[in-house]
Scaffold this active site. Structure first.
Site, PDB file in Angstrom:
ATOM      1  N   HIS A 104     -21.065 -15.308 -39.123  1.00  0.00           N
ATOM      2  CA  HIS A 104     -19.622 -15.090 -39.152  1.00  0.00           C
ATOM      3  C   HIS A 104     -19.017 -14.974 -37.755  1.00  0.00           C
ATOM      4  CE1 HIS A 104     -20.599 -10.651 -38.969  1.00  0.00           C
ATOM      5  NE2 HIS A 104     -19.500 -10.641 -38.245  1.00  0.00           N
ATOM      6  N   ASP A 134     -26.254 -14.655 -43.059  1.00  0.00           N
ATOM      7  CA  ASP A 134     -25.347 -14.306 -41.955  1.00  0.00           C
ATOM      8  C   ASP A 134     -26.050 -14.376 -40.601  1.00  0.00           C
ATOM      9  OD1 ASP A 134     -22.893 -13.700 -40.845  1.00  0.00           O
ATOM     10  OD2 ASP A 134     -23.189 -11.528 -40.981  1.00  0.00           O
ATOM     11  N   SER A 218     -20.956  -7.241 -33.936  1.00  0.00           N
ATOM     12  CA  SER A 218     -21.655  -8.173 -34.815  1.00  0.00           C
ATOM     13  C   SER A 218     -22.545  -9.127 -34.027  1.00  0.00           C
ATOM     14  CB  SER A 218     -20.654  -8.983 -35.630  1.00  0.00           C
ATOM     15  OG  SER A 218     -19.975  -8.178 -36.547  1.00  0.00           O
TER      16      SER A 218
END
Length: 373
Positions: A104, A134, A218
């Site tokens: 992402h 992911d 992230s």
């Protein structure tokens, strides 16, 4: 006794008293002088020490071990900065390196820039990524001295164990930010909505920690106090009523996925070849609108079947409701995808469908594709 004798006696007593008081005064003064001399001697020998300690902890050593292996990621779309995240240097071969980050983070990027801990940067190319895990793998070439992180074992994490999250929350300007927390579990299941339609369609197995994980973290590193990579920070619960619930992808699963992407550029996912809906998510009005006629209250309604697909070859028809997949009960589309992706392309599975109120058992050999099926 005569007055004269009394006078002599009193005079003698006064003299004796004066002599006694002088002796006492001399003794007292001498004692005070001795005490003063003793105190002066003691003060002369007393040393005041200012102790300053440079305290080192396991956390300090862990951060020192990984700080140069955690990088910032900047993504561009149409030459404009579109977002940022973090990454981890996974492997170094001379002046080439592989970088792990989240799918992402780089999704939709036309250009990806990696920013090293010393502030220098290099353009990276996308080797491959996977929405369901992911995970994304980048590759770059740079003259910067690069250091691969030491990979640990996420299965060894215990509840209460201290971990550190290292990354670039809120942008590259905060690169190298470290937060500390503890592990709640190394195998929490979290439901997520991958396509943004408001319906949870996938379930991820993650490490839960209360180490602060913020936007920009992230793709960064979750490390133990030995300085070993045990997870890739991925997401947090953003509800205003919740604090201290962050999640990271277990490194054991990440490495399996990354090695597959490194070898083939993708993660091979099995495909059935249908589009479906969870019966339980549909209202009575929607059932009538879509002309869904079934006695099943749970399962996946087959809205369409792709020509030449595994489903078509296996006998699955539009209007069927999938209730079981290779022995696993199917109640929602999410449970169907989880059961499907537990298999490999080429596997033959038993699929049970409700067709017009009757149960039909079919044998289906799964196909392969890298994207969602």
């Amino acid at each position: 006794m005569t007055n004269k004798n009394i006078f002599k006696y009193l005079l003698a007593m006064i003299v004796i008293a004066l002599i006694a008081s002088n002796i006492y005064l001399f003794t007292t003064v001498k004692s005070l002088q001795n005490n003063k001399n003793n105190n002066n001697t003691q003060n002369t020998n007393t040393t005041v020490q200012n102790v300053v300690s440079d305290i080192k902890t396991n956390a300090v050593d862990a951060v020192e071990a990984v700080k140069d292996s955690v990088v910032g990621i900047q993504v561009y779309s149409n030459s404009q900065l579109a977002g940022s995240g973090s990454g981890v240097i996974y492997e170094v071969n001379g002046n080439e390196a592989y970088i792990i980050t989240n799918h992402h983070v780089i999704s939709g990027a036309s250009q990806i820039e990696v920013v090293f801990s010393n502030g220098e940067s290099a353009e990276a190319t996308l080797v491959g990524s996977d929405q369901y895990s992911d995970i994304a793998l980048l590759k770059l070439t740079s003259d910067v001295e690069m250091k691969a992180i030491k990979v640990g074992d996420s299965s060894l994490l215990d509840p209460g164990e201290t971990v550190l999250a290292v990354g670039s929350p809120l942008g590259i300007q905060y690169s190298g930010t470290v937060t500390q927390g503890v592990v709640s579990t190394n195998s929490r299941s979290v439901s997520v909505d991958l396509n943004g339609d408001g319906v949870e369609d996938w379930e991820m197995s993650v490490i839960q920690t209360d180490a602060a994980i913020n936007p920009g973290n992230s793709g960064g590193a979750l490390v133990n106090l030995a300085g070993e990579l045990v997870g890739i920070t991925s997401m947090k619960l953003s509800d205003t009523s919740v604090e201290g619930m962050g999640f990271a992808l277990p490194i054991n699963q990440v490495i399996q996925d990354i090695e597959q992407i490194k070898a083939t550029g993708k993660i091979a996912r099995p495909v059935l070849g249908i589009s479906g809906l969870s019966i339980s998510d549909l209202t009575s009005y929607e059932l009538r609108m879509y002309k869904i006629n079934t006695t099943a209250s749970d399962g996946v309604y087959v809205a369409s079947v792709s020509d030449g697909s595994a489903a078509s070859k296996g006998g699955i028809q539009t209007g069927d409701v999938i209730t079981s997949f290779d022995g696993q009960e199917i109640t929602t589309y999410k449970s169907f995808v989880k059961a499907l992706y537990a298999k490999q392309p080429g596997d033959t599975v038993e699929v049970i469908v409700n067709r017009g109120g009757k149960s039909v058992t079919l044998s289906v050999t799964l196909g392969e594709q890298s994207e969602r099926s």
